[in-house]
Each structure stands twice: as structure tokens, then as C-alpha cells.
Scaffold this motif. Structure first.
Motif, PDB file in Angstrom:
ATOM      1  N   THR A 186      74.744  25.586  53.994  1.00  0.00           N
ATOM      2  CA  THR A 186      73.300  25.858  53.986  1.00  0.00           C
ATOM      3  C   THR A 186      72.742  25.707  55.391  1.00  0.00           C
ATOM      4  N   TRP A 187      71.607  26.375  55.605  1.00  0.00           N
ATOM      5  CA  TRP A 187      70.841  26.218  56.839  1.00  0.00           C
ATOM      6  C   TRP A 187      69.434  25.758  56.456  1.00  0.00           C
ATOM      7  N   ASP A 191      66.035  26.524  60.950  1.00  0.00           N
ATOM      8  CA  ASP A 191      67.198  27.159  61.589  1.00  0.00           C
ATOM      9  C   ASP A 191      67.352  28.602  61.124  1.00  0.00           C
ATOM     10  N   SER A 192      67.126  28.840  59.844  1.00  0.00           N
ATOM     11  CA  SER A 192      67.254  30.194  59.314  1.00  0.00           C
ATOM     12  C   SER A 192      66.204  31.123  59.918  1.00  0.00           C
ATOM     13  N   THR A 193      64.992  30.610  60.077  1.00  0.00           N
ATOM     14  CA  THR A 193      63.927  31.412  60.674  1.00  0.00           C
ATOM     15  C   THR A 193      64.262  31.779  62.113  1.00  0.00           C
ATOM     16  N   SER A 196      67.245  34.273  62.155  1.00  0.00           N
ATOM     17  CA  SER A 196      66.833  35.610  61.724  1.00  0.00           C
ATOM     18  C   SER A 196      66.012  36.304  62.800  1.00  0.00           C
ATOM     19  N   PHE A 223      73.872  31.787  63.646  1.00  0.00           N
ATOM     20  CA  PHE A 223      74.459  31.870  62.312  1.00  0.00           C
ATOM     21  C   PHE A 223      75.934  31.466  62.278  1.00  0.00           C
TER      22      PHE A 223
END
Length: 302
Positions: A186-187, A191-193, A196, A223
Motif C-alpha cells: 500500500t501507499w 505518497d500516491s498523490t 500520480s 511508485f
């Protein structure tokens, strides 16, 4: 039955932050020469492939059989001569090329008349994600998204990237399963924002022709590259030296261990020559984008 040849290009995927979504077809190929026969036979003619197994155990046959069974069809027995200049477990889409070849084999033998979008749906189902199978099917540079809401694969494709590609292929394998095991499960939202956003700007840079921006974003991936870098010998050296020689950006090709540089048009040969000196144990070469994708063509016996 007509004799026919199936040709499927290699591919590079991820391209830094385009994790499991961005890919490009390359001018190395998996080729199947298919002839009518009284039983199934696979014959391998490539240093990159292991000796042919019994037909029913061959991966390409298994994909073809799975697809045929989905349509209630039967595969007519054939002799298949398999040639390939795509090395296995090097991050050049060898598995995806085989999946696409198996789909096209069933499509031809069973007269399924599948269009490209339907082939992409099946290839994504068999491979697990579309980033390699899409360029193998369509050719060119392609960005994909497998949407859960519609259960379809959406994509954008272009042939317009004006860059040279320099590929660094080492003489060792890295299994995709190994490269996936080092990734987090998972992120965080933050971190995902961030990851992306980097990916979005890279794609915008590539499509708009701002390759310097795209190169910076390639090398800012959050990623997968920070986790896989330790699995790739010479990772930092290749990125640094390629940048010194003029490359926009250098990333892991697929899951590795091959790496690929995006460079100004016309600079590829000089970069490849210089990098071959730096990496004497690698195969360093300028690659071209395959714009045709997978194709099947009939041929006459001599």
C-alpha cells in the motif's frame, strides 16, 4: 487452412512513474510460422528460448487453447516454428508478446475475427495488466487504464514521440515476480498523490514534446524505481552517465534488469557507443518504436 506468420513486437513498460500503465513497442520480435500439420508440434529456433516442450505444455499453445475454449472452438493441429530476439526475464515484455501471439493464433485458427479492443481485453485478462500487451498489440507509445467501473481497458496511443531510445540489456535475468515482491502493498494518500502527479506531468511532457520535463519526471518516480533500484546492478551509473551524454532521462524497462534512455533525436548512436564503453558486459543498442504492433500474414510454401 492457409499457412501464416504471426509477428509480435517486444515492449518496454512503466517508463518510470507510468507504473503498470505506460508502454512502448520496440523493434525486437517474437515470430510464429504456422503450418497445417497432422498433430501439434512446436519447434523453437532462438537462443533466447528454451527447447520446445510438448505442444500442450507450451505457453503460447495454452493461451490459444484458453481463448478457443472461451468461444467453444477447437484448435486445428499445426506445426509452429517459434523464433524470437526478445530475451526472457529482461524487462522487454517477453511474456506479453507470447500472450498476444497465443491470442492471435487462436484468432486465426478458429476464425474468431476479434477486433483489437477485444484482443486487448483478453490479453489484459491473461497477462494481468495492460502496459505491455497494449503496445505489443497496437504498436507505438500507449497509455492504458483498466477501469473497474466499466471492466474495460481505456487507452491513448501515439506514434509522434520524437526521441531516440537507447537500451541497456545485461546478461542476467530478473523475474517479474522477484521485482514485484520488493514493492509495498500500500501507499499513503500523500505518497500516491505525489506519485500520480509525477506520472501525469511525465505523460504531458511526452505528448507535448517537452522531453526535458518528461525526462525529469521519469527519474522522479515514486511508485516502483526506488524499491527496485537495488535489484539492478549499475542502476545509478547508467542514469548518471547517460545524462552526462545528453539523455533526457533513463528508467528501468518493465521490471528490469534492462534499462532504457530517452534521448534527443539523432543522439542515440553516440550515446550507445559511449555507454557500451562504460558497460562492456551489456548489449547497448539504439532501438526504434515499432508502429505496427502484432500482425498475421499468410504465406505460400516454397
Amino acid at each position: 487452412m492457409m499457412n501464416f506468420t504471426i509477428t509480435v513486437p517486444a515492449s518496454t513498460a512503466n517508463i518510470g512513474p507510468g507504473f503498470d500503465s505506460a508502454g512502448m513497442a520496440l523493434n525486437r520480435y517474437l515470430t510464429l510460422h504456422v503450418r497445417e500439420h497432422d498433430e501439434w508440434v512446436f519447434e523453437t529456433r532462438s537462443k533466447h528460448l528454451p527447447p520446445a516442450e510438448d505442444a500442450e505444455q507450451h505457453f503460447i499453445y495454452q493461451i490459444a487453447e484458453r481463448l478457443a475454449s472461451e468461444y467453444g472452438a477447437a484448435l486445428s493441429p499445426c506445426k509452429v516454428i517459434v523464433k524470437s530476439d526478445i530475451p526472457l526475464a529482461r524487462g522487454m515484455g517477453s511474456s506479453a508478446s507470447a500472450v498476444v501471439a497465443g491470442i492471435e493464433l487462436a484468432n486465426q485458427l478458429c476464425s474468431l475475427n476479434l477486433d483489437l479492443d477485444r484482443k486487448l481485453e483478453w490479453a489484459t485478462k491473461f497477462e494481468g495488466h495492460p502496459d505491455n500487451v497494449a503496445p505489443a498489440l497496437f504498436g507505438g507509445f500507449i497509455v492504458t487504464a483498466a477501469t473497474k467501473k466499466t471492466d474495460q481497458v481505456e487507452y491513448f496511443r501515439t506514434d509522434e514521440l520524437q526521441v531516440d531510445l537507447v537500451l541497456y540489456v545485461p546478461d542476467f535475468e530478473l523475474k517479474t515476480e522477484t521485482a514485484r515482491k520488493v514493492l509495498p502493498d500500500t501507499w499513503s494518500m500523500a505518497d500516491s498523490t505525489a506519485a500520480s502527479g509525477i506520472g501525469n506531468v511525465m505523460i504531458a511532457g511526452l505528448i507535448s514534446g517537452d522531453y526535458e520535463l518528461a525526462g525529469r519526471m521519469m527519474e522522479a518516480d515514486l511508485f516502483h524505481e526506488p524499491y527496485r533500484a537495488s535489484l539492478i546492478p549499475n542502476y545509478e551509473k547508467i542514469r548518471l552517465k547517460a545524462k552526462e551524454m545528453g539523455a533526457y532521462g533513463t528508467v528501468i524497462s518493465g521490471a528490469g534488469p534492462t534499462m532504457i534512455s530517452f534521448a534527443p533525436k539523432g543522439s542515440g548512436p553516440a550515446i550507445a557507443k559511449g555507454m557500451q564503453v562504460e558497460l562492456p558486459d551489456y548489449t547497448v543498442e539504439v532501438m526504434e518504436v515499432d508502429k505496427k504492433g502484432a500482425r498475421a500474414e499468410t504465406f505460400q510454401e516454397n
